[in-house]
Design a protein around this motif. Structure first.
Motif, PDB file in Angstrom:
ATOM      1  N   UNK A 183       0.824  -1.220   0.000  1.00  0.00           N
ATOM      2  CA  UNK A 183       0.000   0.000   0.000  1.00  0.00           C
ATOM      3  C   UNK A 183       0.851   1.260   0.000  1.00  0.00           C
ATOM      4  N   UNK A 184       2.007   1.191   0.651  1.00  0.00           N
ATOM      5  CA  UNK A 184       2.866   2.372   0.751  1.00  0.00           C
ATOM      6  C   UNK A 184       3.987   2.376  -0.284  1.00  0.00           C
ATOM      7  N   UNK A 185       3.961   1.403  -1.189  1.00  0.00           N
ATOM      8  CA  UNK A 185       4.988   1.351  -2.233  1.00  0.00           C
ATOM      9  C   UNK A 185       4.404   1.409  -3.644  1.00  0.00           C
ATOM     10  N   UNK A 186       3.235   0.823  -3.835  1.00  0.00           N
ATOM     11  CA  UNK A 186       2.630   0.753  -5.161  1.00  0.00           C
ATOM     12  C   UNK A 186       1.883   2.047  -5.491  1.00  0.00           C
ATOM     13  N   UNK A 187       2.084   2.521  -6.713  1.00  0.00           N
ATOM     14  CA  UNK A 187       1.421   3.748  -7.158  1.00  0.00           C
ATOM     15  C   UNK A 187       0.242   3.414  -8.060  1.00  0.00           C
ATOM     16  N   UNK A 188      -0.745   4.280  -8.035  1.00  0.00           N
ATOM     17  CA  UNK A 188      -1.916   4.123  -8.895  1.00  0.00           C
ATOM     18  C   UNK A 188      -1.448   4.227 -10.343  1.00  0.00           C
ATOM     19  N   UNK A 189      -1.725   3.202 -11.157  1.00  0.00           N
ATOM     20  CA  UNK A 189      -1.184   3.191 -12.516  1.00  0.00           C
ATOM     21  C   UNK A 189      -1.950   4.021 -13.541  1.00  0.00           C
ATOM     22  N   UNK A 190      -3.136   4.505 -13.205  1.00  0.00           N
ATOM     23  CA  UNK A 190      -3.934   5.249 -14.186  1.00  0.00           C
ATOM     24  C   UNK A 190      -4.965   6.123 -13.466  1.00  0.00           C
ATOM     25  N   UNK A 191      -5.648   6.928 -14.246  1.00  0.00           N
ATOM     26  CA  UNK A 191      -6.763   7.714 -13.719  1.00  0.00           C
ATOM     27  C   UNK A 191      -6.366   9.054 -13.145  1.00  0.00           C
ATOM     28  N   UNK A 192      -7.319   9.642 -12.481  1.00  0.00           N
ATOM     29  CA  UNK A 192      -7.185  10.979 -11.918  1.00  0.00           C
ATOM     30  C   UNK A 192      -5.992  11.099 -10.960  1.00  0.00           C
ATOM     31  N   UNK A 193      -5.700  10.033 -10.241  1.00  0.00           N
ATOM     32  CA  UNK A 193      -4.623  10.064  -9.258  1.00  0.00           C
ATOM     33  C   UNK A 193      -3.438   9.185  -9.666  1.00  0.00           C
ATOM     34  N   UNK A 194      -3.210   9.094 -10.960  1.00  0.00           N
ATOM     35  CA  UNK A 194      -2.083   8.314 -11.480  1.00  0.00           C
ATOM     36  C   UNK A 194      -0.788   8.784 -10.832  1.00  0.00           C
ATOM     37  N   UNK A 242      -7.645  -5.328  -4.894  1.00  0.00           N
ATOM     38  CA  UNK A 242      -7.549  -5.793  -3.519  1.00  0.00           C
ATOM     39  C   UNK A 242      -6.849  -4.747  -2.641  1.00  0.00           C
ATOM     40  N   UNK A 243      -5.797  -4.140  -3.173  1.00  0.00           N
ATOM     41  CA  UNK A 243      -5.088  -3.108  -2.419  1.00  0.00           C
ATOM     42  C   UNK A 243      -5.968  -1.878  -2.204  1.00  0.00           C
ATOM     43  N   UNK A 244      -6.721  -1.497  -3.226  1.00  0.00           N
ATOM     44  CA  UNK A 244      -7.602  -0.339  -3.088  1.00  0.00           C
ATOM     45  C   UNK A 244      -8.701  -0.611  -2.058  1.00  0.00           C
ATOM     46  N   UNK A 245      -9.249  -1.810  -2.058  1.00  0.00           N
ATOM     47  CA  UNK A 245     -10.263  -2.172  -1.063  1.00  0.00           C
ATOM     48  C   UNK A 245      -9.671  -2.143   0.339  1.00  0.00           C
ATOM     49  N   UNK A 246      -8.457  -2.646   0.478  1.00  0.00           N
ATOM     50  CA  UNK A 246      -7.779  -2.640   1.776  1.00  0.00           C
ATOM     51  C   UNK A 246      -7.541  -1.212   2.248  1.00  0.00           C
ATOM     52  N   UNK A 303       0.580   7.101  -4.403  1.00  0.00           N
ATOM     53  CA  UNK A 303       0.587   5.838  -3.671  1.00  0.00           C
ATOM     54  C   UNK A 303      -0.841   5.410  -3.358  1.00  0.00           C
ATOM     55  N   UNK A 304      -1.091   4.110  -3.417  1.00  0.00           N
ATOM     56  CA  UNK A 304      -2.420   3.582  -3.112  1.00  0.00           C
ATOM     57  C   UNK A 304      -2.852   4.024  -1.714  1.00  0.00           C
TER      58      UNK A 304
END
Length: 70
Positions: A9-20, A47-51, A23-24
């Motif tokens: 959650x603190x390492x992966x970045x949103x790959x697309x969209x408004x908040x590309x 799953x990460x976004x739901x978490x 960090x998730x």
């Protein structure tokens, strides 16, 4: 819950969209709630976004602080 998910959650970045590129863990609740209504992406990203949404809704963001420092 798997501890490695919290680390992602603190390492992966949103790959697309408004908040590309954001960090998730840093996505706004309103954005995550929009996905909850429309449908989260499939796979690990969803799953990460739901978490992240569960953590934010329950005021548990402090759990991520030590993981950000590593």
């Amino acid at each position: 819950m798997k501890p490695e998910l919290l680390k992602e959650l603190v390492k992966l970045k949103m790959p697309y969209g408004k908040f590309e590129g954001r960090l998730i863990a840093d996505l706004p609740v309103s954005y995550l709630e929009w996905f909850a209504r429309k449908g989260f992406p499939t796979g690990k990203l969803g799953m990460l976004m739901q978490t992240a949404l569960v953590i934010k809704r329950n005021g548990l963001e402090e759990l991520l602080i030590p993981l950000r420092e590593k």
